[in-house]
Write a protein that holds these residues in place. Sequence first.
Motif, PDB file in Angstrom:
ATOM      1  N   GLY A 404       0.825  -1.213   0.000  1.00  0.00           N
ATOM      2  CA  GLY A 404       0.000   0.000   0.000  1.00  0.00           C
ATOM      3  C   GLY A 404       0.849   1.248   0.000  1.00  0.00           C
ATOM      4  O   GLY A 404       0.567   2.222  -0.691  1.00  0.00           O
ATOM      5  N   GLU A 405       1.960   1.245   0.766  1.00  0.00           N
ATOM      6  CA  GLU A 405       2.858   2.394   0.808  1.00  0.00           C
ATOM      7  C   GLU A 405       3.552   2.590  -0.530  1.00  0.00           C
ATOM      8  O   GLU A 405       3.920   3.694  -0.895  1.00  0.00           O
ATOM      9  CB  GLU A 405       3.907   2.210   1.916  1.00  0.00           C
ATOM     10  CG  GLU A 405       3.317   2.366   3.313  1.00  0.00           C
ATOM     11  CD  GLU A 405       4.347   2.189   4.407  1.00  0.00           C
ATOM     12  OE1 GLU A 405       5.489   1.807   4.080  1.00  0.00           O
ATOM     13  OE2 GLU A 405       4.015   2.435   5.577  1.00  0.00           O
ATOM     14  N   GLY A 406       3.731   1.517  -1.261  1.00  0.00           N
ATOM     15  CA  GLY A 406       4.387   1.621  -2.563  1.00  0.00           C
ATOM     16  C   GLY A 406       3.408   1.709  -3.717  1.00  0.00           C
ATOM     17  O   GLY A 406       3.785   1.548  -4.861  1.00  0.00           O
ATOM     18  N   HIS A 407       2.125   1.938  -3.409  1.00  0.00           N
ATOM     19  CA  HIS A 407       1.104   2.018  -4.462  1.00  0.00           C
ATOM     20  C   HIS A 407       1.336   3.224  -5.347  1.00  0.00           C
ATOM     21  O   HIS A 407       1.534   4.331  -4.875  1.00  0.00           O
ATOM     22  CB  HIS A 407      -0.282   2.106  -3.832  1.00  0.00           C
ATOM     23  CG  HIS A 407      -1.376   2.343  -4.829  1.00  0.00           C
ATOM     24  ND1 HIS A 407      -1.696   1.414  -5.787  1.00  0.00           N
ATOM     25  CD2 HIS A 407      -2.185   3.404  -5.030  1.00  0.00           C
ATOM     26  CE1 HIS A 407      -2.687   1.897  -6.530  1.00  0.00           C
ATOM     27  NE2 HIS A 407      -2.993   3.104  -6.087  1.00  0.00           N
ATOM     28  N   MET A 408       1.350   3.030  -6.661  1.00  0.00           N
ATOM     29  CA  MET A 408       1.606   4.113  -7.599  1.00  0.00           C
ATOM     30  C   MET A 408       0.289   4.705  -8.087  1.00  0.00           C
ATOM     31  O   MET A 408      -0.486   4.041  -8.758  1.00  0.00           O
ATOM     32  CB  MET A 408       2.419   3.591  -8.791  1.00  0.00           C
ATOM     33  CG  MET A 408       3.702   2.863  -8.417  1.00  0.00           C
ATOM     34  SD  MET A 408       4.922   3.922  -7.628  1.00  0.00           S
ATOM     35  CE  MET A 408       6.162   2.728  -7.153  1.00  0.00           C
ATOM     36  N   ASP A 409       0.008   5.954  -7.727  1.00  0.00           N
ATOM     37  CA  ASP A 409      -1.146   6.644  -8.278  1.00  0.00           C
ATOM     38  C   ASP A 409      -0.687   7.982  -8.834  1.00  0.00           C
ATOM     39  O   ASP A 409       0.513   8.223  -8.990  1.00  0.00           O
ATOM     40  CB  ASP A 409      -2.257   6.792  -7.239  1.00  0.00           C
ATOM     41  CG  ASP A 409      -1.791   7.549  -5.991  1.00  0.00           C
ATOM     42  OD1 ASP A 409      -0.815   8.333  -6.093  1.00  0.00           O
ATOM     43  OD2 ASP A 409      -2.388   7.373  -4.928  1.00  0.00           O
ATOM     44  N   GLU A 410      -1.655   8.872  -9.122  1.00  0.00           N
ATOM     45  CA  GLU A 410      -1.304  10.132  -9.777  1.00  0.00           C
ATOM     46  C   GLU A 410      -0.449  11.038  -8.899  1.00  0.00           C
ATOM     47  O   GLU A 410       0.183  11.976  -9.380  1.00  0.00           O
ATOM     48  CB  GLU A 410      -2.572  10.882 -10.217  1.00  0.00           C
ATOM     49  CG  GLU A 410      -3.493  11.314  -9.091  1.00  0.00           C
ATOM     50  CD  GLU A 410      -4.463  10.219  -8.658  1.00  0.00           C
ATOM     51  OE1 GLU A 410      -5.319  10.494  -7.801  1.00  0.00           O
ATOM     52  OE2 GLU A 410      -4.358   9.080  -9.187  1.00  0.00           O
ATOM     53  N   ARG A 411      -0.394  10.758  -7.573  1.00  0.00           N
ATOM     54  CA  ARG A 411       0.432  11.568  -6.680  1.00  0.00           C
ATOM     55  C   ARG A 411       1.896  11.149  -6.697  1.00  0.00           C
ATOM     56  O   ARG A 411       2.749  11.836  -6.131  1.00  0.00           O
ATOM     57  CB  ARG A 411      -0.095  11.470  -5.249  1.00  0.00           C
ATOM     58  CG  ARG A 411      -1.510  12.017  -5.043  1.00  0.00           C
ATOM     59  CD  ARG A 411      -1.971  11.745  -3.631  1.00  0.00           C
ATOM     60  NE  ARG A 411      -1.966  10.318  -3.335  1.00  0.00           N
ATOM     61  CZ  ARG A 411      -2.119   9.805  -2.128  1.00  0.00           C
ATOM     62  NH1 ARG A 411      -2.275  10.598  -1.094  1.00  0.00           N
ATOM     63  NH2 ARG A 411      -2.119   8.500  -1.940  1.00  0.00           N
ATOM     64  N   VAL A 412       2.206  10.007  -7.309  1.00  0.00           N
ATOM     65  CA  VAL A 412       3.563   9.463  -7.276  1.00  0.00           C
ATOM     66  C   VAL A 412       4.300   9.859  -8.556  1.00  0.00           C
ATOM     67  O   VAL A 412       4.015   9.336  -9.632  1.00  0.00           O
ATOM     68  CB  VAL A 412       3.529   7.929  -7.114  1.00  0.00           C
ATOM     69  CG1 VAL A 412       4.936   7.369  -7.091  1.00  0.00           C
ATOM     70  CG2 VAL A 412       2.778   7.549  -5.841  1.00  0.00           C
ATOM     71  N   PHE A 413       5.222  10.798  -8.427  1.00  0.00           N
ATOM     72  CA  PHE A 413       5.957  11.260  -9.600  1.00  0.00           C
ATOM     73  C   PHE A 413       7.242  11.962  -9.185  1.00  0.00           C
ATOM     74  O   PHE A 413       7.449  12.283  -8.012  1.00  0.00           O
ATOM     75  CB  PHE A 413       5.093  12.221 -10.437  1.00  0.00           C
ATOM     76  CG  PHE A 413       4.678  13.470  -9.707  1.00  0.00           C
ATOM     77  CD1 PHE A 413       5.500  14.589  -9.636  1.00  0.00           C
ATOM     78  CD2 PHE A 413       3.446  13.528  -9.057  1.00  0.00           C
ATOM     79  CE1 PHE A 413       5.125  15.736  -8.949  1.00  0.00           C
ATOM     80  CE2 PHE A 413       3.056  14.675  -8.364  1.00  0.00           C
ATOM     81  CZ  PHE A 413       3.902  15.776  -8.312  1.00  0.00           C
ATOM     82  N   LEU A 414       8.103  12.187 -10.165  1.00  0.00           N
ATOM     83  CA  LEU A 414       9.299  13.011  -9.999  1.00  0.00           C
ATOM     84  C   LEU A 414       9.205  14.152 -10.996  1.00  0.00           C
ATOM     85  O   LEU A 414       8.916  13.927 -12.172  1.00  0.00           O
ATOM     86  CB  LEU A 414      10.562  12.181 -10.244  1.00  0.00           C
ATOM     87  CG  LEU A 414      11.899  12.925 -10.042  1.00  0.00           C
ATOM     88  CD1 LEU A 414      12.920  12.013  -9.385  1.00  0.00           C
ATOM     89  CD2 LEU A 414      12.456  13.432 -11.362  1.00  0.00           C
ATOM     90  N   LYS A 415       9.425  15.385 -10.520  1.00  0.00           N
ATOM     91  CA  LYS A 415       9.288  16.548 -11.404  1.00  0.00           C
ATOM     92  C   LYS A 415      10.562  17.382 -11.370  1.00  0.00           C
ATOM     93  O   LYS A 415      11.038  17.755 -10.294  1.00  0.00           O
ATOM     94  CB  LYS A 415       8.095  17.403 -10.978  1.00  0.00           C
ATOM     95  CG  LYS A 415       7.818  18.589 -11.911  1.00  0.00           C
ATOM     96  CD  LYS A 415       6.724  19.496 -11.363  1.00  0.00           C
ATOM     97  CE  LYS A 415       5.371  18.826 -11.437  1.00  0.00           C
ATOM     98  NZ  LYS A 415       4.284  19.763 -11.004  1.00  0.00           N
TER      99      LYS A 415
END
Length: 456
Positions: A404-415
Amino acid sequence: MNSLFDIHVSKDRLTAEISLKNDIVEDAEITVDQLKEMLKERKVVFGIKQDVLEKICKDKYEVDYPIIVAEGIKPEKGRDGYLINKTEVEENQKTDEDDGKVFNLRNVMKIKSVKNGQLLAQIVESTMGIPGRDVYGNTIQAKNGRPLKLRAGKNVLYHLDSVFATIDGQISITPNTVNVLPVFEVNGDLDLKTGNIDFIGNVVIRGNVPTGYIIKAGGDIKVTGLVEGATLIAGGSVSISGGVAGAYKGSIEAGVDILANYLNQATCKAGRDISVESYILHSTISSGGKVVSRKGHIIGGETSALESIEANDFGNQHYMQTILYVGSSPKNLEREAEVYKELKQTREALKKLGYLFERIKKRERTQGYITEQDKLLLKKQQVTVATQKQYFEELEQELLRLKGEGHMDERVFLKAKGIIYPNAQIHFGKYSKPVQSKIQAVKIYLEYGEIVSSPL
């Protein structure tokens, strides 16, 4: 129609695209009903775009293929329950319009004083998710928001969905706890006269914290000067106006946020966000939320965030190795592998215990009785099975939490607003991408098991 067109449905079943085959007969006539029948044969029945079908029928060669002919409805996750800090509502309303434009570190974490009986916070309940539908017409279940699990805080009173102070003091709010705490202040640099600090409430140092000192606070820590190779541990947030020059000594750990002017050769761990005004150099950073270098760069070291990492530049023109983990920390990945191994070992142990039980029961069926030694062995087997089953369930729960902590959603990114230099290594969970040439002004994220980037 199948001889004229190809239909492709996306992996998430939310879009269906149509492509024109190369060997189509030029004078082939097509109607909207024929296209709908073809989609129906492929079980695509929901979200069909009538205007697109009409466009294809009007002039199939003027259409830019592939083109989306059906689109489902994406499920919406319910909102998680959360706390509203009522002591900051007015101030936030005044500054919302300028959010992101001005970052004043002196104002970023004001430890507010409150009075006995004052309203401190209100609980906003979680909401239900809104289901979606795929192009096949099937319902896509949505996740409900997680209710807020509020822990009992110090010197506060909970009434319905509101939290009130029961003493005069300073407020400390974490994502699931509200406390009103006394404050310990040092008017100047931390020195031998004051020594190390271990205080139940908030700590304010109006000066510098030299190497070797230890500050522990049950609430927040605020330092108006510089922190060197010292150790700071806060149950709440840590704010350092002058930045951190750690020299690979000491560490900073916060239950909530860490805010600083800069981080140089520092070790920092935050339960939520780490925000830096300028740069992060050669540091080991771990965040349960976001890592943001607002005006500067991240060079060298290892930075991990469960949500996102943002900076102007990553690495430098000398190609300094810069390791970046997004969506999962290296420790989480290591622990996940360990849990899988322990689950396998526990499963094997339970299987062997099952064989032992069967052997004893077989002897009982054959002989009509079992010896005292077998009875003792059977009791030990039952106790061990119960213990191993409980351990197995705990491991499964831990694995779910890690995933769950490693779940990739739209909040997970590098900018990167500026440049990502070569020798930066980007990791999204078990997926990794070494940067071999300069990348400029991009957002990088994980999509269907592939690390992709889009220009800003």
